[in-house]
Design a protein around this motif. Sequence first.
Motif, PDB file in Angstrom:
ATOM      1  N   ARG A   1      74.555 -23.102  26.629  1.00 48.74           N
ATOM      2  CA  ARG A   1      75.625 -23.525  27.535  1.00 48.74           C
ATOM      3  C   ARG A   1      75.259 -24.768  28.335  1.00 48.74           C
ATOM      4  O   ARG A   1      76.068 -25.257  29.121  1.00 48.74           O
ATOM      5  CB  ARG A   1      75.974 -22.381  28.485  1.00 48.74           C
ATOM      6  N   GLY A   2      74.043 -25.255  28.170  1.00 50.05           N
ATOM      7  CA  GLY A   2      73.626 -26.454  28.866  1.00 50.05           C
ATOM      8  C   GLY A   2      73.529 -26.289  30.371  1.00 50.05           C
ATOM      9  O   GLY A   2      73.897 -27.187  31.127  1.00 50.05           O
ATOM     10  N   GLN A   3      73.010 -25.156  30.829  1.00 40.57           N
ATOM     11  CA  GLN A   3      72.881 -24.914  32.252  1.00 40.57           C
ATOM     12  C   GLN A   3      71.469 -24.459  32.577  1.00 40.57           C
ATOM     13  O   GLN A   3      70.706 -24.068  31.690  1.00 40.57           O
ATOM     14  CB  GLN A   3      73.890 -23.848  32.716  1.00 40.57           C
ATOM     15  N   ALA A   4      71.105 -24.563  33.845  1.00 40.55           N
ATOM     16  CA  ALA A   4      69.775 -24.168  34.280  1.00 40.55           C
ATOM     17  C   ALA A   4      69.667 -22.646  34.316  1.00 40.55           C
ATOM     18  O   ALA A   4      70.654 -21.941  34.578  1.00 40.55           O
ATOM     19  CB  ALA A   4      69.472 -24.752  35.653  1.00 40.55           C
TER      20      ALA A   4
ATOM     21  N   ARG B   1      67.154 -17.696  28.888  1.00 43.94           N
ATOM     22  CA  ARG B   1      66.832 -19.037  28.393  1.00 43.94           C
ATOM     23  C   ARG B   1      67.661 -19.394  27.173  1.00 43.94           C
ATOM     24  O   ARG B   1      68.124 -20.533  27.029  1.00 43.94           O
ATOM     25  CB  ARG B   1      65.340 -19.134  28.078  1.00 43.94           C
TER      26      ARG B   1
ATOM     27  N   GLU C   1      78.292 -20.902  40.385  1.00 46.08           N
ATOM     28  CA  GLU C   1      77.418 -22.040  40.129  1.00 46.08           C
ATOM     29  C   GLU C   1      76.320 -22.131  41.192  1.00 46.08           C
ATOM     30  O   GLU C   1      76.593 -22.108  42.384  1.00 46.08           O
ATOM     31  CB  GLU C   1      78.237 -23.331  40.112  1.00 46.08           C
ATOM     32  N   GLY C   2      75.073 -22.204  40.730  1.00 39.76           N
ATOM     33  CA  GLY C   2      73.951 -22.286  41.644  1.00 39.76           C
ATOM     34  C   GLY C   2      73.570 -20.969  42.289  1.00 39.76           C
ATOM     35  O   GLY C   2      72.763 -20.956  43.217  1.00 39.76           O
TER      36      GLY C   2
ATOM     37  N   PRO D   1      69.167 -19.321  35.929  1.00 39.32           N
ATOM     38  CA  PRO D   1      69.269 -18.883  37.328  1.00 39.32           C
ATOM     39  C   PRO D   1      68.159 -17.916  37.705  1.00 39.32           C
ATOM     40  O   PRO D   1      67.607 -17.227  36.838  1.00 39.32           O
ATOM     41  CB  PRO D   1      70.638 -18.196  37.376  1.00 39.32           C
TER      42      PRO D   1
ATOM     43  N   LEU E   1      76.023 -13.702  33.337  1.00 36.81           N
ATOM     44  CA  LEU E   1      76.023 -15.163  33.407  1.00 36.81           C
ATOM     45  C   LEU E   1      77.430 -15.722  33.543  1.00 36.81           C
ATOM     46  O   LEU E   1      77.659 -16.701  34.259  1.00 36.81           O
ATOM     47  CB  LEU E   1      75.361 -15.734  32.152  1.00 36.81           C
ATOM     48  N   ARG E   2      78.383 -15.104  32.862  1.00 38.85           N
ATOM     49  CA  ARG E   2      79.768 -15.585  32.939  1.00 38.85           C
ATOM     50  C   ARG E   2      80.351 -15.386  34.345  1.00 38.85           C
ATOM     51  O   ARG E   2      81.200 -16.163  34.782  1.00 38.85           O
ATOM     52  CB  ARG E   2      80.636 -14.858  31.907  1.00 38.85           C
TER      53      ARG E   2
ATOM     54  N   CYS F   1      71.400 -19.930  28.360  1.00 41.92           N
ATOM     55  CA  CYS F   1      71.523 -21.140  29.187  1.00 41.92           C
ATOM     56  C   CYS F   1      71.321 -22.402  28.362  1.00 41.92           C
ATOM     57  O   CYS F   1      71.939 -23.438  28.633  1.00 41.92           O
ATOM     58  CB  CYS F   1      70.526 -21.085  30.338  1.00 41.92           C
ATOM     59  N   ARG F   2      70.459 -22.335  27.363  1.00 36.35           N
ATOM     60  CA  ARG F   2      70.270 -23.501  26.486  1.00 36.35           C
ATOM     61  C   ARG F   2      71.534 -23.774  25.682  1.00 36.35           C
ATOM     62  O   ARG F   2      71.923 -24.937  25.497  1.00 36.35           O
ATOM     63  CB  ARG F   2      69.083 -23.255  25.555  1.00 36.35           C
TER      64      ARG F   2
END
Length: 222
Positions: free
Chosen positions: A65-68, A59, A105-106, A70, A100-101, A62-63
């Motif tokens: 990096r502005g992403q959801a 969390r 995507e998705g 996973p 994460l890197r 992702c916060r």
Amino acid sequence: YFSRAMGRVRQTQLRLLVTTERQLSELGGVAAERLAVIKVPALRVRRRDIKDMLGWELRRLCRLRGQAVPPVDPQALQRLEAYDYPGNLEEFAFLVDRALRNLPEGGTLTADLFWTAQSLAKLDLFKVNLLDVYPKLREFLRSDFLENLNHGFTKYVFAAFVVLLFIGPQTRDANFGLNLFWAWWWPGILLTYPLLGRLWCAVCPFMIYGEVVQRWRLAQGA
């Protein structure tokens, strides 16, 4: 400190929270009597916290990096819980960040993203995860039964058995311990470990005594 609003120096009391993996004696200029020390065990001895820590770290990253956030594959979590983390929290954070890197995507965080040096397909080619096949087995391994068995029975019986091997007769026909050890113990391990390795490690006497030593060191402040 100097207050610009009031135009003068003011005194105040501060309470600082600082984390470190170093001993207090190594921190120069710190008055130990004015510190309240909270010792947190290493990550390798509190594996049940890894799931919550993984969620928090995901969390946080992702916060930033502005992403959801996973989803995490159960086998990835199992692999993280089985690792010893020589680098403690710093290494854990590095593994999560690297996963994460490398995450498409998705996609889903799978075990191979945490261990990119090995192919998960090759590792799992001849492996059957009994914890997935029999979900109740996981509950059994995490229950208090094994804890009570290991430290209330096996720890003492194994010590007495080793003493019997040392001071008893050194022939198999006169010492049932030698017969049990060489005719049943080691052949049984060699035959069952490839199939029931995780279950064997849960009751292995050598693992039990390793845990006893580790608990003693933690009690001594190590």
